[in-house]
Motif scaffolding. Structure first.
Motif, mmCIF file in Angstrom:
data_model
loop_
_atom_site.group_PDB
_atom_site.id
_atom_site.type_symbol
_atom_site.label_atom_id
_atom_site.label_comp_id
_atom_site.label_asym_id
_atom_site.label_seq_id
_atom_site.Cartn_x
_atom_site.Cartn_y
_atom_site.Cartn_z
ATOM 1 N N PHE A 139 14.314 -71.093 5.613
ATOM 2 C CA PHE A 139 13.733 -71.769 6.777
ATOM 3 C C PHE A 139 12.211 -71.708 6.790
ATOM 4 C CE2 PHE A 139 18.035 -70.618 7.930
ATOM 5 C CZ PHE A 139 18.511 -71.778 8.549
ATOM 6 N N PHE A 140 11.636 -70.703 6.123
ATOM 7 C CA PHE A 140 10.192 -70.561 6.062
ATOM 8 C C PHE A 140 9.720 -70.709 4.619
ATOM 9 C CE2 PHE A 140 11.460 -68.137 9.801
ATOM 10 C CZ PHE A 140 10.603 -68.655 10.761
ATOM 11 N N SER A 141 8.607 -71.362 4.451
ATOM 12 C CA SER A 141 8.049 -71.559 3.122
ATOM 13 C C SER A 141 7.697 -70.219 2.472
ATOM 14 C CB SER A 141 6.793 -72.427 3.217
ATOM 15 O OG SER A 141 6.050 -72.355 2.028
ATOM 16 N N PRO A 142 7.972 -70.045 1.179
ATOM 17 C CA PRO A 142 7.576 -68.815 0.479
ATOM 18 C C PRO A 142 6.065 -68.587 0.536
ATOM 19 C CG PRO A 142 9.156 -70.043 -0.833
ATOM 20 C CD PRO A 142 8.770 -70.932 0.318
ATOM 21 N N ILE A 143 5.293 -69.674 0.563
ATOM 22 C CA ILE A 143 3.841 -69.551 0.643
ATOM 23 C C ILE A 143 3.438 -68.953 1.986
ATOM 24 C CG2 ILE A 143 1.664 -70.827 0.660
ATOM 25 C CD1 ILE A 143 3.051 -72.898 -1.164
ATOM 26 N N LEU A 144 4.070 -69.435 3.063
ATOM 27 C CA LEU A 144 3.788 -68.909 4.395
ATOM 28 C C LEU A 144 4.145 -67.433 4.468
ATOM 29 C CD1 LEU A 144 4.473 -70.690 7.754
ATOM 30 C CD2 LEU A 144 5.119 -68.289 7.460
ATOM 31 N N LEU A 145 5.305 -67.078 3.933
ATOM 32 C CA LEU A 145 5.737 -65.683 3.954
ATOM 33 C C LEU A 145 4.825 -64.800 3.106
ATOM 34 C CD1 LEU A 145 9.622 -66.078 3.694
ATOM 35 C CD2 LEU A 145 8.258 -65.556 5.713
ATOM 36 N N LYS A 146 4.343 -65.355 1.987
ATOM 37 C CA LYS A 146 3.425 -64.589 1.139
ATOM 38 C C LYS A 146 2.111 -64.337 1.866
ATOM 39 C CE LYS A 146 1.170 -64.669 -3.381
ATOM 40 N NZ LYS A 146 0.992 -65.409 -4.655
ATOM 41 N N ALA A 147 1.577 -65.365 2.500
ATOM 42 C CA ALA A 147 0.329 -65.217 3.252
ATOM 43 C C ALA A 147 0.515 -64.224 4.395
ATOM 44 C CB ALA A 147 -0.128 -66.578 3.791
ATOM 45 N N PHE A 148 1.673 -64.297 5.064
ATOM 46 C CA PHE A 148 1.955 -63.390 6.176
ATOM 47 C C PHE A 148 2.009 -61.946 5.685
ATOM 48 C CE2 PHE A 148 4.571 -60.936 9.005
ATOM 49 C CZ PHE A 148 4.276 -61.392 10.280
ATOM 50 N N SER A 149 2.774 -61.703 4.625
ATOM 51 C CA SER A 149 2.966 -60.328 4.147
ATOM 52 C C SER A 149 1.680 -59.734 3.589
ATOM 53 C CB SER A 149 4.074 -60.293 3.097
ATOM 54 O OG SER A 149 3.746 -61.108 1.992
ATOM 55 N N ILE A 150 0.916 -60.521 2.827
ATOM 56 C CA ILE A 150 -0.343 -60.017 2.274
ATOM 57 C C ILE A 150 -1.297 -59.623 3.393
ATOM 58 C CG2 ILE A 150 -2.450 -60.714 1.048
ATOM 59 C CD1 ILE A 150 -0.691 -62.323 -0.851
ATOM 60 N N THR A 151 -1.388 -60.470 4.413
ATOM 61 C CA THR A 151 -2.303 -60.204 5.519
ATOM 62 C C THR A 151 -1.823 -59.039 6.370
ATOM 63 O OG1 THR A 151 -2.872 -62.563 5.580
ATOM 64 C CG2 THR A 151 -3.464 -61.241 7.503
ATOM 65 N N PHE A 152 -0.535 -59.020 6.689
ATOM 66 C CA PHE A 152 0.002 -57.979 7.572
ATOM 67 C C PHE A 152 -0.178 -56.595 6.962
ATOM 68 C CE2 PHE A 152 3.316 -55.305 9.408
ATOM 69 C CZ PHE A 152 3.197 -55.586 10.757
ATOM 70 N N PHE A 153 0.260 -56.447 5.712
ATOM 71 C CA PHE A 153 0.168 -55.128 5.084
ATOM 72 C C PHE A 153 -1.261 -54.793 4.679
ATOM 73 C CE2 PHE A 153 4.679 -56.233 4.413
ATOM 74 C CZ PHE A 153 5.240 -55.146 5.060
ATOM 75 N N GLY A 154 -2.096 -55.841 4.487
ATOM 76 C CA GLY A 154 -3.510 -55.592 4.213
ATOM 77 C C GLY A 154 -4.243 -55.056 5.430
ATOM 78 N N GLU A 155 -3.786 -55.449 6.625
ATOM 79 C CA GLU A 155 -4.418 -55.013 7.867
ATOM 80 C C GLU A 155 -3.852 -53.698 8.381
ATOM 81 O OE1 GLU A 155 -6.914 -56.338 10.126
ATOM 82 O OE2 GLU A 155 -7.422 -57.211 8.191
ATOM 83 N N TRP A 156 -2.645 -53.334 7.916
ATOM 84 C CA TRP A 156 -2.005 -52.138 8.438
ATOM 85 C C TRP A 156 -2.817 -50.884 8.094
ATOM 86 C CZ3 TRP A 156 1.864 -51.892 11.835
ATOM 87 C CH2 TRP A 156 2.420 -50.630 12.093
ATOM 88 N N GLY A 157 -3.204 -50.137 9.113
ATOM 89 C CA GLY A 157 -4.001 -48.941 8.912
ATOM 90 C C GLY A 157 -5.467 -49.222 8.693
ATOM 91 N N ASP A 158 -5.869 -50.509 8.793
ATOM 92 C CA ASP A 158 -7.262 -50.878 8.605
ATOM 93 C C ASP A 158 -8.101 -50.395 9.802
ATOM 94 O OD1 ASP A 158 -9.184 -52.538 6.944
ATOM 95 O OD2 ASP A 158 -9.430 -53.515 8.882
ATOM 96 N N LYS A 159 -9.388 -50.314 9.565
ATOM 97 C CA LYS A 159 -10.302 -49.857 10.606
ATOM 98 C C LYS A 159 -10.199 -50.697 11.877
ATOM 99 C CE LYS A 159 -14.522 -50.757 9.668
ATOM 100 N NZ LYS A 159 -15.840 -50.693 8.998
#
Length: 230
Positions: A139-159
């Motif tokens: 139901f969701f594009s793999p590109i959208l999910l990739k962008a979501f996951s990269i950003t979410f986990f990149g921000e987790w624990g960030d300043k």
């Protein structure tokens, strides 16, 4: 409780913009937008940042219910000073945007090569993978999910995430959410539309110094204000 919606909004907006411009997730959004449809990258990155902002603000809002108001106020004050000094240190020691952009690009290139190697096997293999694809990706594009996951986990624990938690514990959480979402939207759109050229025109050192000074100002303000007034 003495919270100010506008104060929480303006603090969160300023903090988010200065923290996210030139961040690794900023560069990741820019690089992904160069290779994939912008609307999908924007939806994925912005969706992750909005979820992260809301979660962080809710954690900050819940903190005074777990700790005393005095403790959360003091911890927030310490965090502002710590992040201010941290940002100033980054400004003095930062190697530059080109190195960070190249580092993020290299990581994404490695992921892209891994995806291509995994995709080898012909049409039959592709059909089989589509059948085995997880439910959500139908139901969701793999590109959208990739962008979501990269950003979410990149921000987790960030300043910026930890600062948002601290800010929401000391200010109106709804204002913090609104300011954070607006700031994330502005930064993400800027990254999608021209992140590489924008980053080359903005000095990373100046951004680090500006955010450091802003955090220190927040820290001084929090130190001088009484717990009930914050």
């Amino acid at each position: 409780m003495g919270f100010s919606l506008m104060e929480g909004f303006t603090k969160s907006l300023a903090m988010t913009v200065l923290s996210e411009i030139g961040d690794k997730t900023f560069f990741a959004a820019a690089i992904l937008a160069m290779r994939h449809p912008r609307r999908l990258v924007l939806a994925g990155c912005l969706g992750a940042l909005i979820v992260m902002t809301i979660l962080s603000a809710l954690l900050g809002w819940a903190a005074p219910n777990l700790l005393s108001r005095k403790w959360t106020h003091n911890i927030t004050t310490i965090l502002f000073f710590a992040f201010g000094l941290w940002s100033l240190w980054e400004g003095f020691t930062e190697e530059g945007d080109a190195e960070e952009f190249a580092e993020v690009e290299a990581k994404l290139d490695a992921d892209l090569k891994a995806d291509k190697n995994g995709a080898k096997g012909g049409p039959k293999a592709d059909d089989l993978k589509k059948q085995q694809r997880p439910f959500l990706t139908q139901f969701f594009s793999p590109i959208l999910l990739k962008a979501f996951s990269i950003t979410f986990f990149g921000e987790w624990g960030d300043k910026s995430q930890i600062a948002t938690i601290g800010l929401a514990s000391d200010e109106d959480p709804f204002g913090v959410i609104l300011g954070g979402i607006l700031g994330q939207t502005l930064c993400t759109v800027a990254a999608i539309l021209g992140g590489k050229s924008l980053a080359s025109q903005i000095s990373e050192k100046m951004v680090a110094f500006s955010s450091g000074i802003l955090f220190l100002v927040f820290g001084v303000q929090s130190l001088l204000s009484a717990v009930g007034e914050s």
